[in-house]
Write a protein that holds these residues in place. Structure first.
Motif, PDB file in Angstrom:
ATOM      1  N   GLN A 170      -2.407   8.540 -25.071  1.00  0.00           N
ATOM      2  CA  GLN A 170      -2.165   9.888 -24.601  1.00  0.00           C
ATOM      3  C   GLN A 170      -1.771  10.799 -25.767  1.00  0.00           C
ATOM      4  OE1 GLN A 170       1.364  10.312 -22.160  1.00  0.00           O
ATOM      5  NE2 GLN A 170       2.414   8.626 -23.184  1.00  0.00           N
ATOM      6  N   ASP A 558      -7.409   8.511 -23.484  1.00  0.00           N
ATOM      7  CA  ASP A 558      -7.495   9.277 -22.238  1.00  0.00           C
ATOM      8  C   ASP A 558      -8.478  10.435 -22.334  1.00  0.00           C
ATOM      9  OD1 ASP A 558      -6.086  10.931 -23.931  1.00  0.00           O
ATOM     10  OD2 ASP A 558      -4.477  11.384 -22.504  1.00  0.00           O
ATOM     11  N   LEU A 559      -9.001  10.721 -23.540  1.00  0.00           N
ATOM     12  CA  LEU A 559     -10.009  11.776 -23.662  1.00  0.00           C
ATOM     13  C   LEU A 559     -11.298  11.395 -22.946  1.00  0.00           C
ATOM     14  CD1 LEU A 559      -9.693  13.053 -27.358  1.00  0.00           C
ATOM     15  CD2 LEU A 559      -9.013  14.207 -25.250  1.00  0.00           C
ATOM     16  N   LYS A 562     -11.138  12.690 -19.458  1.00  0.00           N
ATOM     17  CA  LYS A 562     -11.319  14.141 -19.422  1.00  0.00           C
ATOM     18  C   LYS A 562     -12.784  14.508 -19.598  1.00  0.00           C
ATOM     19  CE  LYS A 562      -6.706  15.217 -21.235  1.00  0.00           C
ATOM     20  NZ  LYS A 562      -5.926  15.884 -22.317  1.00  0.00           N
ATOM     21  N   ALA A 565     -14.947  13.827 -16.464  1.00  0.00           N
ATOM     22  CA  ALA A 565     -14.761  14.759 -15.349  1.00  0.00           C
ATOM     23  C   ALA A 565     -15.538  16.056 -15.530  1.00  0.00           C
ATOM     24  CB  ALA A 565     -13.263  15.071 -15.200  1.00  0.00           C
ATOM     25  N   VAL A 566     -16.167  16.251 -16.685  1.00  0.00           N
ATOM     26  CA  VAL A 566     -16.925  17.481 -16.934  1.00  0.00           C
ATOM     27  C   VAL A 566     -18.239  17.432 -16.156  1.00  0.00           C
ATOM     28  CG1 VAL A 566     -18.138  18.825 -18.713  1.00  0.00           C
ATOM     29  CG2 VAL A 566     -15.892  17.810 -19.204  1.00  0.00           C
ATOM     30  N   ALA A 706     -12.881  21.260 -21.998  1.00  0.00           N
ATOM     31  CA  ALA A 706     -12.112  20.170 -21.392  1.00  0.00           C
ATOM     32  C   ALA A 706     -11.093  19.580 -22.353  1.00  0.00           C
ATOM     33  CB  ALA A 706     -13.063  19.081 -20.900  1.00  0.00           C
ATOM     34  N   ILE A 707     -11.375  19.612 -23.679  1.00  0.00           N
ATOM     35  CA  ILE A 707     -10.456  19.015 -24.652  1.00  0.00           C
ATOM     36  C   ILE A 707      -9.719  20.077 -25.452  1.00  0.00           C
ATOM     37  CG2 ILE A 707     -11.889  16.951 -24.861  1.00  0.00           C
ATOM     38  CD1 ILE A 707     -12.840  18.093 -27.579  1.00  0.00           C
TER      39      ILE A 707
END
Length: 861
Positions: A170, A558-559, A562, A565-566, A706-707
């Motif tokens: 994280q 955890d990226l 993310k 989910a895009v 997203a990032i």
């Protein structure tokens, strides 16, 4: 002889100044290399401060890899069990989590000298706390950290500032509340430390309350650390590894010294280029200096000076030049060292934790080396001066007698070439003993490059033999273009082949350096791009913009969630990496007495997403938990086969795995060692970080949004990521470019100096040509045609040397990344550059030659 030497200095200071500048730049390269090597060793092995400085004994949970002094224990130890033992005065828990930190500008904070950045607990026990607060206070609440001084300086952080910390799983934002030093140093042996409250570190390391990776122990008064270690070892048995803190410190210090020695050796190899070029340039300029004074030296012999006295005269001049050049070169070395420091930092190796070195080694050794280089370079000139006969004083200009000394020159060239086989010879032994891989390629490449430099010296000895044919060719072209000026140019070229070959040798060296470097770099980059695009099926890659000593900075895993989910993203897989040691079977080429262990880099990737993001060679089936895929090179080198049961040691101890099959990563960028499923990677190393997040589908803009909350990350397309990933394989190239560039400037300066001095040598000749009717344009044309011969000779020999070097590299290493298939325009570009440089350096001497008055020529030496 001293009075004669003083008069020579007074009358010919311009000629001597050119030689002195050549020597000064050479010594500056030597001094800068040594200064950087000393500073790097100080940064690595000199700052061996330890967080264990106040501890006596370390109780580490489970077992520890004995070959790695920084290895994390694979088990846990309950602090309460340690604190209550007899002979224990105090105990404190310790754990470490590798992290990547960035400052307010979102730039990655580079750890010192290739080390790591670790999250560690602030030690609450005063008797064991080694951290001295330089400013601020100790961290007390979750989200607070104290930094070592180097991390604070590198990140431009002070108390009260916020920093971003990328942990393995994280990303967190933390507040800096204190700046610390350890034993007066800015960092510890393992690198930079971020000190957080114990509970924060326990959570990040995944440790239950009350347990730690290691317990620091302070022995009670009157109890020896060795005695306490024995008692604790018996008490814990196989559940823990108990070592003295001094033993761990000694192991880390020895490892650091070994790293420092390796760095010094690598820089030493590069600095040998500086020594070689320096000898080359100074030898050429000294040889030209002696030719300029042929009449004066012959007159000295005619009036009674012995050959020994003439040798002493030349050596005395070389000594004075060496002393002056050494003083200036040592000062110039600090500027060169600063440049090398910046170049290394850009490749992830930061040595700014150590200050510039001003000890006697840093000052005296390069000065002594400078004097030695000038004396060695003047040795041949002194011998030549001693052989000048008195009859040469009666000649207006002396022609080279190359034919009369053909066999000694051939014998000398053969002897130099034989020395090259001291480097070429061991290459085949390495090929026979070492298995294919980067280590063998690097070792053979270094030997071949050293042998190639020696071969260039042999070609320089033979260069006068090529001047006649090439000079005749250039002369015929000159006669067709410039008429009588071309005929005169042909006569002057063929009459004095050594003069032309001196300038051509310097140009040859520069062309060889540039040509070989360009061909190697273009071949490697081209192969990386070709193979990388072939292997990478993903449309995008999320990677870090910052760098560490091992390549791009790692990312939290955890990226991947993310990115998944895009909208539009089909697959997003974290490519994690860790290193494991092969324990069983014993690696091939190693036995029980061999202390060298085989470490393999393991990549972890979601097997369901693998076909969509990577195209690996071979027929490796989807990996299940407990299986491992190995590259065909690793399997062949160690005698492994499909279905074999092996045991590896990871961050969590020994793990048995089954070899599922072989595969191949032709790019060496994604999984160049071994491949496992994410569940297996969690067993090997739960804290493994992501090298990149590979994404199929989606758009770059959507992924960037997203990032956006994670600093220091970037969405790259296939080509950009391959270039970024390959930079970790070619780290250090900036330093090599720096050395090659400085050596090139030095060789070109030597060529310019030799051309200028050769024109001054012929002051009488050019003046008399003017007296008999030669025009200014004709005299300039003579110098330019002679420069054309220099370009032709130096360019052909230089390009031939560069091409031969790369061919040898390809044949000896067998690497597809070192192919001698440079594009045709590279040779044209190198030749055009050589021509431009030569014509530019000969322009001023040509004007000077045309402006020589007749009266000045009559009284010229």
């Amino acid at each position: 002889m001293w009075l004669i030497a003083r008069r020579s200095f007074a009358e010919g200071w311009l000629r001597l100044a050119a030689t002195m500048l050549a020597a000064l730049f050479s010594i500056g390269l030597i001094a800068g290399s040594l200064q950087f090597a000393l500073r790097a060793q100080e940064a690595v092995s000199g700052s061996d401060a330890s967080e264990y400085s106040r501890a006596d004994v370390l109780v580490q949970g489970g077992s520890v890899d004995a070959d790695d002094p920084y290895a994390v224990p694979d088990g846990q130890v309950a602090l309460a069990r340690v604190a209550g033992r007899p002979g224990v005065a105090a105990a404190a828990g310790d754990a470490s989590v590798p992290v990547t930190a960035s400052g307010p500008d979102h730039k990655t904070i580079m750890p010192p000298a290739g080390a790591r950045t670790l999250l560690r607990p602030w030690t609450p026990v005063p008797a064991l706390n080694p951290y001295h607060l330089e400013s601020g206070r100790a961290p007390a609440a979750d989200g607070e950290v104290a930094l070592t001084r180097h991390a604070a300086r590198a990140g431009k952080l002070g108390t009260g500032d916020a920093m971003t910390v990328l942990m393995p799983k994280q990303t967190r934002t933390m507040k800096v509340v204190g700046i610390v030093s350890v034993e007066g140093h800015s960092a510890v042996a393992s690198g930079d430390l971020l000190l957080a409250p114990p509970a924060t570190v326990q959570q990040a390391a995944g440790l239950p309350a009350g347990t730690w990776q290691t317990a620091w122990v302070k022995a009670a008064p009157g109890v020896a650390p060795a005695t306490l270690r024995g008692e604790l070892s018996r008490a814990f048995g196989s559940a823990a590894t108990v070592r003295t803190a001094a033993g761990v410190r000694h192991a880390q210090s020895a490892d650091l010294k070994g790293v420092g020695a390796s760095i010094g050796g690598a820089i030493g190899m590069l600095s040998s280029i500086a020594v070689f070029v320096g000898l080359f340039v100074v030898s050429n300029t000294f040889g030209t200096l002696v030719r300029q004074r042929t009449r004066r030296l012959a007159l000295l012999g005619a009036i009674g000076a012995t050959p020994r006295q003439i040798k002493r005269l030349i050596r005395l001049e070389a000594l004075v030049l060496g002393v002056v050049a050494s003083a200036g070169g040592v000062l110039l070395g600090y500027a060169i060292s600063g440049l090398l420091t910046r170049l290394f930092a850009q490749d992830g190796f930061d040595i700014t934790a150590a200050d510039a070195q001003y000890g006697w080694i840093a000052l005296a050794v390069p000065a002594a080396a400078g004097i030695f280089v000038t004396q060695l370079a003047a040795w041949r000139a002194a011998r030549k001066a001693a052989r000048i006969s008195p009859m040469q004083a009666l000649r207006a200009a002396s022609a080279d007698d190359a034919a009369g000394r053909r066999w000694p020159r051939l014998a000398g060239a053969f002897a130099v070439f034989a020395c090259a086989w001291m480097f070429f010879g061991p290459v085949w032994a390495i090929r026979a003993e070492e298995p294919p891989g980067p280590e063998r390629t690097a070792g053979t490449s270094v030997l071949i490059l050293m042998g190639a430099m020696t071969t260039v010296a042999a070609l320089a000895v033979l260069a006068p033999f090529f001047v006649g044919p090439l000079g005749g060719l250039v002369g015929r072209v000159g006669m067709a273009v410039s008429g009588e000026a071309g005929r005169l140019a042909r006569a002057t070229i063929t009459r004095s082949p050594r003069r032309v070959s001196s300038a051509a040798s310097s140009l040859m060296l520069g062309v060889a350096l540039v040509g070989a470097t360009a061909m190697v770099v273009m071949s490697a980059n081209g192969r990386f791009d070709e193979a990388g695009r072939q292997v990478m099926r993903a449309d995008h890659a999320i990677a870090a913009t910052g760098r560490t000593s091992e390549g791009p900075a790692p990312l939290p895993r955890d990226l991947a969630a993310k990115a998944a989910a895009v909208p539009g993203v089909a697959h997003a897989a974290a490519l994690t990496t860790s290193s494991v040691k092969l324990v069983s079977p014993v690696p091939k080429h190693r036995d029980d007495d061999d202390s060298t262990s085989l470490y393999v880099t393991v990549a972890g990737v979601d097997q369901g997403a693998l076909p969509s993001v990577l195209r690996l060679g071979g027929h490796l089936p989807p990996l299940r938990d407990g299986q491992i895929g190995l590259t065909s090179t690793v399997m062949k080198a160690n005698g492994l086969h499909k279905g074999q049961r092996i045991v590896v040691r990871g961050a969590r101890g020994r793990i048995p795995l089954t070899v599922a099959g072989a595969y191949h990563d032709p790019s060496h960028l994604f999984a160049d060692g071994a491949l496992v499923a994410p569940s297996t990677m969690d067993r090997l190393d739960p804290d493994a970080t992501a090298q990149a997040i590979l994404v199929s589908g989606g758009s770059a803009d959507a992924l960037s949004r997203a990032i956006a909350g994670v600093p220091g990350t970037e969405v790259m397309d296939k080509g950009a990521y391959v270039k970024t990933a390959s930079s970790s394989m070619t780290k250090g190239m900036r330093v090599i470019y720096g050395f090659i560039g400085m050596s090139l400037l030095l060789s070109l300066f030597g060529m310019a100096t030799t051309v200028s001095m050769s024109v001054a040598e012929r002051t009488r000749e050019f003046g008399l040509l003017g007296a008999v009717g030669a025009t200014v344009a004709q005299i300039r044309a003579i110098v330019r045609w002679e420069a054309a011969t220099v370009v032709l000779l130096g360019g052909l020999l230089g390009i031939g040397s560069a091409l031969g070097t790369v061919v040898l590299l390809h044949v000896a290493t067998g690497s597809s990344f070192l192919r001698p298939d440079a594009p045709w325009w590279l040779f044209v570009l190198v030749a055009a550059g050589a021509a431009a440089v030569t014509l530019a350096t000969s322009a001023l001497p040509a004007r000077r030659a045309a402006a020589v008055p007749v009266l000045e020529a009559a009284k010229a030496e």
